[in-house]
Design an enzyme around this catalytic site. Structure first.
Site, PDB file in Angstrom:
ATOM      1  N   HIS A  51       0.872  -1.185   0.000  1.00 13.05           N
ATOM      2  CA  HIS A  51       0.000   0.000   0.000  1.00 13.05           C
ATOM      3  C   HIS A  51       0.902   1.227   0.000  1.00 13.05           C
ATOM      4  O   HIS A  51       1.567   1.508   1.000  1.00 13.05           O
ATOM      5  CB  HIS A  51      -0.884  -0.045   1.250  1.00 13.05           C
ATOM      6  CG  HIS A  51      -1.884   1.060   1.333  1.00 13.05           C
ATOM      7  ND1 HIS A  51      -2.799   1.155   2.355  1.00 13.05           N
ATOM      8  CD2 HIS A  51      -2.138   2.131   0.533  1.00 13.05           C
ATOM      9  CE1 HIS A  51      -3.564   2.219   2.183  1.00 13.05           C
ATOM     10  NE2 HIS A  51      -3.163   2.836   1.084  1.00 13.05           N
ATOM     11  N   GLU A  78      -2.036  -1.475  -3.544  1.00 10.06           N
ATOM     12  CA  GLU A  78      -3.187  -0.836  -2.891  1.00 10.06           C
ATOM     13  C   GLU A  78      -3.002   0.664  -3.001  1.00 10.06           C
ATOM     14  O   GLU A  78      -1.915   1.184  -2.709  1.00 10.06           O
ATOM     15  CB  GLU A  78      -3.256  -1.243  -1.420  1.00 10.06           C
ATOM     16  CG  GLU A  78      -3.569  -2.701  -1.229  1.00 10.06           C
ATOM     17  CD  GLU A  78      -3.581  -3.066   0.246  1.00 10.06           C
ATOM     18  OE1 GLU A  78      -3.452  -2.176   1.098  1.00 10.06           O
ATOM     19  OE2 GLU A  78      -3.709  -4.253   0.532  1.00 10.06           O
ATOM     20  N   HIS A 198      -7.759  -8.610   5.587  1.00 10.52           N
ATOM     21  CA  HIS A 198      -7.644  -7.715   6.740  1.00 10.52           C
ATOM     22  C   HIS A 198      -7.893  -8.475   8.032  1.00 10.52           C
ATOM     23  O   HIS A 198      -8.945  -9.081   8.204  1.00 10.52           O
ATOM     24  CB  HIS A 198      -8.601  -6.509   6.674  1.00 10.52           C
ATOM     25  CG  HIS A 198      -8.026  -5.333   7.415  1.00 10.52           C
ATOM     26  ND1 HIS A 198      -8.132  -5.200   8.768  1.00 10.52           N
ATOM     27  CD2 HIS A 198      -7.284  -4.280   6.997  1.00 10.52           C
ATOM     28  CE1 HIS A 198      -7.497  -4.101   9.145  1.00 10.52           C
ATOM     29  NE2 HIS A 198      -6.957  -3.529   8.089  1.00 10.52           N
TER      30      HIS A 198
HETATM   31  N1  PXP Z   1      -6.182  -6.042   2.064  1.00 10.64           N
HETATM   32  C1  PXP Z   1      -6.205  -4.694   2.065  1.00 10.64           C
HETATM   33  C2  PXP Z   1      -6.922  -3.992   0.953  1.00 10.64           C
HETATM   34  C3  PXP Z   1      -5.554  -3.941   3.073  1.00 10.64           C
HETATM   35  O1  PXP Z   1      -5.600  -2.601   3.057  1.00 10.64           O
HETATM   36  C4  PXP Z   1      -4.852  -4.635   4.077  1.00 10.64           C
HETATM   37  C5  PXP Z   1      -4.139  -3.883   5.150  1.00 10.64           C
HETATM   38  O2  PXP Z   1      -3.170  -3.070   4.616  1.00 10.64           O
HETATM   39  C6  PXP Z   1      -4.822  -6.042   4.013  1.00 10.64           C
HETATM   40  C7  PXP Z   1      -5.525  -6.712   3.013  1.00 10.64           C
HETATM   41  C8  PXP Z   1      -4.054  -6.845   4.999  1.00 10.64           C
HETATM   42  O3  PXP Z   1      -4.537  -6.686   6.288  1.00 10.64           O
HETATM   43  P1  PXP Z   1      -3.678  -7.236   7.496  1.00 10.64           P
HETATM   44  O4  PXP Z   1      -2.386  -6.471   7.485  1.00 10.64           O
HETATM   45  O5  PXP Z   1      -4.520  -6.946   8.684  1.00 10.64           O
HETATM   46  O6  PXP Z   1      -3.457  -8.696   7.261  1.00 10.64           O
END
Ligand code: PXP
Length: 247
Positions: A51, A78, A198
């Site tokens: 991201h 992202e 997430h």
């Molecule tokens: N998917 C997206 C779109 C996200 O923004 C994030 C967090 O940056 C994740 C997945 C991964 O989440 P986590 O770091 O909690 O595993």
């Protein structure tokens, strides 16, 4: 010649933002997220997710090209729906771009994108990325209104936010799981490839991984945190195994 490896039914995209967060804490170049990306490839990860935030608090512009050069894995960028990020995505041409909501003050991406409310802002960005051959995804809550908006925008992929599922317990978690399951089936029925991510951990990943239509999970914080104790390769291998067992 070796036969090509068939694509996995459920891919694991590893978010390596937190490796960059640790690097940035000291302002140097260690630990290098591009090295982490190479380990993801060796450990059986199917993609790298990063991201690039407006404030560059973890991944920075220079990381993108290095990650792309140093691994053959598809890169999922992202990004916020801004002109700056669109220009960067078009320059780097990642395999996929996942449009996420972004607030400066948040610690992580706390909720899904309001694809319904932001249709007019999203439409040109989705269009430009799609024309450039970047597979566009929207990070949305598992809600009918948001899935409808994603269909209207014509995106090929949605990623369902599993944060509420991950934080809930008992009946509330079961209800979240049911919602994600229903929306994943509906997305697939309408020709949209559903992903999820997430807050996923060794403890909570399997019910999500068992949803048959999901094609990809994106996981970061837990894998990098666990890597402190067991190493990145071991942490990814264990997640991979749990996901495979759930299918
Ligand atoms: N998917 C997206 C779109 C996200 O923004 C994030 C967090 O940056 C994740 C997945 C991964 O989440 P986590 O770091 O909690 O595993």
């Amino acid at each position: 010649m070796d036969a090509p490896t068939p694509p996995r039914p459920l891919r694991l995209g590893v978010n390596i933002d937190l490796v960059a967060t640790i690097r940035n804490a000291r302002g140097g170049d260690h630990p290098d997220p591009a090295r982490a990306a190479q380990i993801v490839a060796e450990a059986g990860g199917d993609g790298i997710t990063v991201h690039l935030r407006e404030d560059r608090r973890h991944i920075r512009d220079g990381d993108l090209a290095r990650i792309q050069e140093m691994t053959g894995l598809p890169l999922n960028l992202e990004m916020a729906a801004t002109d700056e990020m669109l220009a960067i995505a078009l320059r780097h041409h990642p395999h996929g771009a996942c449009i996420v909501p972004e607030k400066r003050e948040e610690r992580t991406t706390e909720g899904g994108l309001d694809a319904a409310g932001l249709h007019n802002q999203l439409a040109p960005i989705v269009g430009r990325l799609g024309e450039a051959g970047v597979r566009v995804s929207l990070f949305i809550a598992a809600e009918m209104r948001q899935l409808d908006a994603a269909m209207m925008l014509g995106v090929p992929v949605v990623e369902f936010h599993t944060g509420e599922y991950a934080h809930a317990t008992g009946e509330a978690r079961a209800a979240e799981l049911a919602r994600i399951t229903e929306m994943a089936a509906l997305a697939a029925k309408n020709g949209i490839e559903p992903h999820a991510g997430h807050g996923l951990t060794f403890e909570n990943v399997q019910p999500i991984a068992a949803i048959p239509q999901l094609a990809e999970l994106n996981i970061g914080h837990y894998l990098v945190g666990e890597a402190i104790f067991t190493g990145l390769e071991a942490s990814i291998c264990r997640m991979r195994k749990l996901m495979d067992e759930a299918r």
